[in-house]
Scaffold this motif. Structure first.
Motif, PDB file in Angstrom:
ATOM      1  N   PHE A   1       0.841  -1.194   0.000  1.00  0.00           N
ATOM      2  CA  PHE A   1       0.000   0.000   0.000  1.00  0.00           C
ATOM      3  C   PHE A   1       0.877   1.244   0.000  1.00  0.00           C
ATOM      4  CE2 PHE A   1      -3.451   2.762   0.660  1.00  0.00           C
ATOM      5  CZ  PHE A   1      -3.099   3.665   1.646  1.00  0.00           C
ATOM      6  N   ALA A   2       1.903   1.222   0.829  1.00  0.00           N
ATOM      7  CA  ALA A   2       2.851   2.337   0.921  1.00  0.00           C
ATOM      8  C   ALA A   2       4.034   1.881   1.757  1.00  0.00           C
ATOM      9  CB  ALA A   2       2.203   3.562   1.538  1.00  0.00           C
ATOM     10  N   SER A   3       5.110   2.624   1.692  1.00  0.00           N
ATOM     11  CA  SER A   3       6.254   2.362   2.561  1.00  0.00           C
ATOM     12  C   SER A   3       6.730   3.677   3.139  1.00  0.00           C
ATOM     13  CB  SER A   3       7.384   1.670   1.808  1.00  0.00           C
ATOM     14  OG  SER A   3       7.899   2.507   0.796  1.00  0.00           O
ATOM     15  N   ASN A   4       7.214   3.619   4.361  1.00  0.00           N
ATOM     16  CA  ASN A   4       7.636   4.844   5.033  1.00  0.00           C
ATOM     17  C   ASN A   4       9.054   5.256   4.691  1.00  0.00           C
ATOM     18  OD1 ASN A   4       5.202   5.268   6.300  1.00  0.00           O
ATOM     19  ND2 ASN A   4       5.765   4.104   8.118  1.00  0.00           N
ATOM     20  N   ILE A   5       9.921   4.274   4.476  1.00  0.00           N
ATOM     21  CA  ILE A   5      11.331   4.563   4.253  1.00  0.00           C
ATOM     22  C   ILE A   5      11.844   3.690   3.126  1.00  0.00           C
ATOM     23  CG2 ILE A   5      13.640   4.627   5.255  1.00  0.00           C
ATOM     24  CD1 ILE A   5      12.340   4.768   8.009  1.00  0.00           C
ATOM     25  N   MET A   6      12.566   4.319   2.203  1.00  0.00           N
ATOM     26  CA  MET A   6      13.257   3.575   1.148  1.00  0.00           C
ATOM     27  C   MET A   6      14.704   4.046   1.161  1.00  0.00           C
ATOM     28  SD  MET A   6      10.360   3.700  -1.852  1.00  0.00           S
ATOM     29  CE  MET A   6      10.951   2.290  -2.773  1.00  0.00           C
ATOM     30  N   GLY A   7      15.613   3.102   1.090  1.00  0.00           N
ATOM     31  CA  GLY A   7      17.012   3.479   1.217  1.00  0.00           C
ATOM     32  C   GLY A   7      17.939   2.631   0.390  1.00  0.00           C
ATOM     33  N   TRP A   8      19.156   3.118   0.246  1.00  0.00           N
ATOM     34  CA  TRP A   8      20.223   2.411  -0.458  1.00  0.00           C
ATOM     35  C   TRP A   8      21.377   2.177   0.505  1.00  0.00           C
ATOM     36  CZ3 TRP A   8      20.052   0.178  -5.123  1.00  0.00           C
ATOM     37  CH2 TRP A   8      19.035   0.577  -6.004  1.00  0.00           C
ATOM     38  N   TYR A   9      21.921   0.989   0.442  1.00  0.00           N
ATOM     39  CA  TYR A   9      23.070   0.588   1.229  1.00  0.00           C
ATOM     40  C   TYR A   9      24.108  -0.013   0.282  1.00  0.00           C
ATOM     41  CZ  TYR A   9      20.090   0.833   5.407  1.00  0.00           C
ATOM     42  OH  TYR A   9      19.259   1.247   6.431  1.00  0.00           O
ATOM     43  N   ARG A  10      25.305  -0.187   0.796  1.00  0.00           N
ATOM     44  CA  ARG A  10      26.302  -0.914   0.026  1.00  0.00           C
ATOM     45  C   ARG A  10      27.194  -1.711   0.975  1.00  0.00           C
ATOM     46  NH1 ARG A  10      30.049   4.118  -2.109  1.00  0.00           N
ATOM     47  NH2 ARG A  10      31.081   4.601  -0.109  1.00  0.00           N
ATOM     48  N   GLN A  11      27.802  -2.717   0.417  1.00  0.00           N
ATOM     49  CA  GLN A  11      28.727  -3.536   1.189  1.00  0.00           C
ATOM     50  C   GLN A  11      29.888  -3.939   0.296  1.00  0.00           C
ATOM     51  OE1 GLN A  11      26.989  -7.004   3.045  1.00  0.00           O
ATOM     52  NE2 GLN A  11      28.629  -7.093   4.561  1.00  0.00           N
TER      53      GLN A  11
END
Length: 123
Positions: free
Chosen positions: A29-39
């Motif tokens: 329906f929706a999301s509060n947080i979207m993010g990018w990470y790296r390793q």
């Protein structure tokens, strides 16, 4: 449930640019947080950038001014524009969604991760 798929990684020369995409599918329906990470090999996974629903993006110091996060909430897609890439940016890049709702006010109660896309910065 929810699946995230990253794309856009690859080999780029130092100083070049790439644009990563992360498409989410499933009952969202929706999301509060979207993010990018790296390793990177031998390193812990690190947060690069995240955007909250209706909020301003925030960035890690290591990418501030070079990377830009954006989101198309209607399509549940998040992007990472990466400019002025450096060899130390070489890593597997992951997207994450948090605070995901399957209906108004109803949360899955967990975070979701993609499987990652490899970015290699090398001449």
């Amino acid at each position: 449930q929810v699946q995230l798929v990253e794309s856009g990684g690859g080999l780029v020369q130092p100083g070049g640019s790439l644009r990563l995409s992360c498409a989410a599918s499933g009952n969202i329906f929706a999301s509060n947080i979207m993010g990018w990470y790296r390793q990177a090999p031998g390193n812990e996974r690190e947060l690069l950038a995240e955007v909250t629903n209706g909020g301003s993006p925030r960035y890690a110091d290591s990418v501030k001014g070079r990377f830009t996060i954006s989101a198309d909430n209607a399509k549940n897609t998040v992007f990472l524009q990466m400019n002025s890439l450096k060899p130390e940016d070489t890593a597997v890049y992951y997207c994450k969604m948090a605070g995901v709702m399957f209906a108004p006010g109803k949360y899955y109660g967990r975070d979701y991760w993609g499987k990652g896309t490899l970015v290699t910065v090398s001449s």
